[in-house]
Design an enzyme around this catalytic site. Structure first.
Site, PDB file in Angstrom:
ATOM      1  CG  HIS A 177      -1.673  -1.299   1.131  1.00  0.00           C
ATOM      2  ND1 HIS A 177      -2.862  -1.734   0.940  1.00  0.00           N
ATOM      3  CD2 HIS A 177      -0.932  -2.465   2.453  1.00  0.00           C
ATOM      4  CE1 HIS A 177      -3.531  -2.652   1.146  1.00  0.00           C
ATOM      5  NE2 HIS A 177      -2.311  -3.686   2.017  1.00  0.00           N
ATOM      6  CB  SER A 186      13.611  20.862 -16.893  1.00  0.00           C
ATOM      7  OG  SER A 186      12.614  22.414 -16.797  1.00  0.00           O
ATOM      8  CE  LYS A 196      11.680  19.225 -12.749  1.00  0.00           C
ATOM      9  NZ  LYS A 196      10.947  18.422 -12.575  1.00  0.00           N
ATOM     10  CD  GLU A 237       9.258  11.031 -16.773  1.00  0.00           C
ATOM     11  OE1 GLU A 237       8.496  11.569 -16.884  1.00  0.00           O
ATOM     12  OE2 GLU A 237      10.064  11.515 -14.897  1.00  0.00           O
TER      13      GLU A 237
END
Ligand code: ARG
Length: 464
Positions: free
Chosen positions: A163, A284, A290, A297
Site C-alpha cells: 500500500h 528541463s 532538474k 516515464e
C-alpha cells in the site's frame, strides 16, 4: 514517405470495367507499411517455387528464373532502386509484378497453387518468428543485467512496501529478482507463443486448398516450420497467433511499466534510492536543477500503446466469418508497432539496468522509519509461546508508544519493551535490526541475502 510509392499502372484485371478512385486506392493499399515483409515474402515465394519445381508443377528452368529474379529484386531493394507502386496495392503484388518484368512467364507461374491469403499469413508468421527470437535474446539480456544488479546488492537493505507504506525490510537484490521472475515468465510466454506461430499456412491457397499436387511438408521444412496448419479455412483467416504475441508483449510492457514506476519514484529527490545514468534522462528547458527520468516515464507511457494494439487485434478478429476478409490487412500496423516498441524498450532497459547507481544509505534510513521490524517482534513473541494474534496486539501497543515518543522500536530498551510483554528478553534486539530481519527470512523465495545468492545461482544456470 509516400513519395517512394509512385502511382502508375492500370486497373488490375479484365474483370473490372472502371478503375478505382485514387482515394479508394490509397484506402485499400497496404504497401505503405507491408513492404516491411519484403524479405519474408521473398523467402516464402522461393520455398513455394522450389516445391512447385520439385513436384514438376513448374519447370526447373522456371524455378531458376524465379531465383534469379528474386536475387535482383533484393539487390534493387537494398540499393533503394525498387519502385513500389501504390496501384499494386501490397508488397506481394509489387514483388510479383517486378519479378514478371524481370523473368517473364516464370514470374507469372509463381502464384500457381497459392493465394495472397495463404501467402500473407505465411509472411506474418515468418516475420513474427524472427521477432520472437529477437525479443527472447533481449529478455535474456535484461534478466542478466538485473541479476548482476541483484548480486551487487544481495545485502543492501531497503524498505519493502505494501500500500506504498513501509512494510518489512527487504534486500534490493531480492527486489530486483522479483523483476527477473516476471521477465522470465515473459520469456516462457514468448517461447510458447512461438510454437503456434511456427506452423505453415501455405498450401491453403485462397481458402479451400488447391487442385495442384503440392507438397506442404516440403515447404514447411524449407522454411523451418514445425508443422503445417491443418485446416485451410482456419489457416488463411485466424490471427490468434498474432493476438497471443500481442498479449505476451503487453505483459512484457506491463512489467516494464511497473519497474519504470519504481525507478521514477526511487529517483525522485524526495526518496533518492537510486540514480540513473545521465544518458537516460533529460533536463528541463526552464528549471536548471532538474534531471528527469524520461526513459522510464516514456516506457510507462508506451505500455499504453502496446496494450492498445492487443485490444485492436482482438477487436479486428472478433465477428469475422470464415475465411479471409480484408479486415485482416489491419493486423500489420499494430503488430509492427508492438514489435518495434518492445524491442527498443528491452534494448534500452537492459542497458539502463546495468547503469543504475544504488544509494544504500538512503535506503537504509528509509527502512529504519515506519517500524519495518514490527512483524519480527511479533514473530519473536510467537516463538516464546504467545499466540500470533496476541503477539500482534502487543506489538501494536509498542508501535503506538513509539509513535508518541517519536522513536523506533529498536530504540526502546529491553525494560521498556517488557512493558508490552513479559516474554521479551535481551535477545530481542537482534530481531529488531534490519540485518536480523532480512536474514531470518531464509527459505526459498525469501529475502535473506543467502537466499538471494542461491536464487541468483539458479537463474544464472537457467540462463546459461
Ligand atoms: N494485403 C493483404 C493483407 O494484408 C494481402 C491479402 C489480400 N487478399 C485478398 N484476398 N485481398 O491481408
Amino acid at each position: 514517405m509516400n513519395e517512394q510509392f509512385s502511382k502508375k499502372s492500370e486497373a488490375w484485371s479484365a474483370r473490372f470495367s472502371e478503375p478505382v478512385s485514387d482515394l479508394v486506392k490509397r484506402y485499400t493499399a497496404s504497401v505503405f507499411f507491408d513492404h516491411r515483409l519484403t524479405s519474408v515474402d521473398i523467402q516464402g515465394s522461393l520455398a513455394h517455387a522450389e516445391m512447385l519445381a520439385h513436384q514438376k508443377i513448374i519447370s526447373a528452368q522456371d524455378y531458376a528464373d524465379i531465383q534469379r529474379g528474386m536475387t535482383q529484386i533484393q539487390a534493387e531493394i537494398a540499393e533503394g532502386k525498387f519502385e513500389w507502386l501504390l496501384d499494386l496495392e501490397d508488397v506481394h503484388l509489387n514483388i510479383e509484378k517486378r519479378l514478371t518484368e524481370l523473368v517473364g512467364d516464370a514470374g507469372k507461374r509463381l502464384h500457381t497453387g497459392r493465394s495472397r491469403n495463404d501467402q500473407v499469413a505465411t509472411d506474418i508468421r515468418l516475420y513474427l518468428r524472427a521477432a520472437i527470437d529477437d525479443i527472447s535474446v533481449l529478455l535474456r539480456a535484461l534478466r542478466m543485467a538485473l541479476v548482476d544488479l541483484a548480486e551487487k546488492n544481495a545485502d543492501t537493505i531497503l524498505p519493502g512496501f505494501t500500500h506504498m507504506q513501509v512494510a518489512q525490510p527487504v534486500t534490493f537484490g531480492h527486489h530486483m529478482l522479483a523483476y527477473v521472475e516476471m521477465f522470465g515468465r515473459d520469456a516462457e510466454r514468448m517461447a510458447d507463443c512461438r510454437k503456434r506461430v511456427n506452423r505453415l499456412p501455405l498450401g491453403s491457397a485462397a481458402l479451400a486448398g488447391t487442385t495442384f499436387p503440392i507438397d506442404r511438408e516440403r515447404v514447411a521444412k524449407t522454411l523451418g516450420f514445425e508443422d503445417v496448419c491443418h485446416n485451410s479455412l482456419d489457416a488463411v483467416s485466424d490471427r490468434d497467433f498474432a493476438i497471443e504475441f500481442c498479449a505476451a508483449s503487453a505483459l512484457i510492457m506491463t512489467h516494464i511499466s511497473r519497474l519504470s514506476e519504481e525507478l521514477v519514484i526511487w529517483m525522485s529527490p524526495r526518496i533518492g534510492f537510486i540514480d540513473i545514468a545521465d544518458r537516460f534522462c533529460t533536463g528541463s528547458s526552464i528549471m536548471p536543477q532538474k534531471k528527469n527520468p524520461d526513459v522510464p516515464e516514456l516506457a510507462r507511457g508506451k505500455t499504453g500503446r502496446v496494450n492498445g494494439h492487443l485490444v485492436a487485434l482482438l477487436t479486428l478478429m472478433k465477428a469475422q466469418p470464415l475465411a479471409y476478409n480484408k479486415d485482416n490487412q489491419e493486423d500489420k500496423e499494430p503488430l509492427f508497432d508492438t514489435v518495434d516498441t518492445v524491442i527498443d524498450t528491452l534494448r534500452i532497459f537492459a542497458d539502463m539496468a546495468a547503469g543504475i547507481t544504488v544509494k544504500p544509505q538512503a535506503m537504509r534510513e528509509a527502512a529504519l522509519q515506519g517500524y519495518a521490524t514490527a512483524t519480527d517482534l511479533a514473530d519473536y513473541l510467537v516463538k516464546k509461546g504467545l499466540p500470533f494474534r496476541d503477539a500482534h496486539e502487543a506489538v501494536a501497543h509498542a508501535v503506538r508508544a513509539c509513535e508518541q515518543r517519536g522513536c523506533d522500536l529498536a530504540e526502546l530498551s529491553t525494560e521498556e519493551l517488557r512493558q508490552f510483554s513479559e516474554l521479551i528478553g535481551p535477545d530481542v534486539h537482534q530481531v529488531l535490526t534490519l540485518e536480523g530481519s532480512v536474514a531470518a527470512r531464509n527459505h526459498v523465495g525469501g529475502t535473506a541475502p543467502e537466499q538471494v545468492r542461491l536464487a541468483i545461482q539458479r537463474v544464472r544456470s537457467l540462463l546459461a
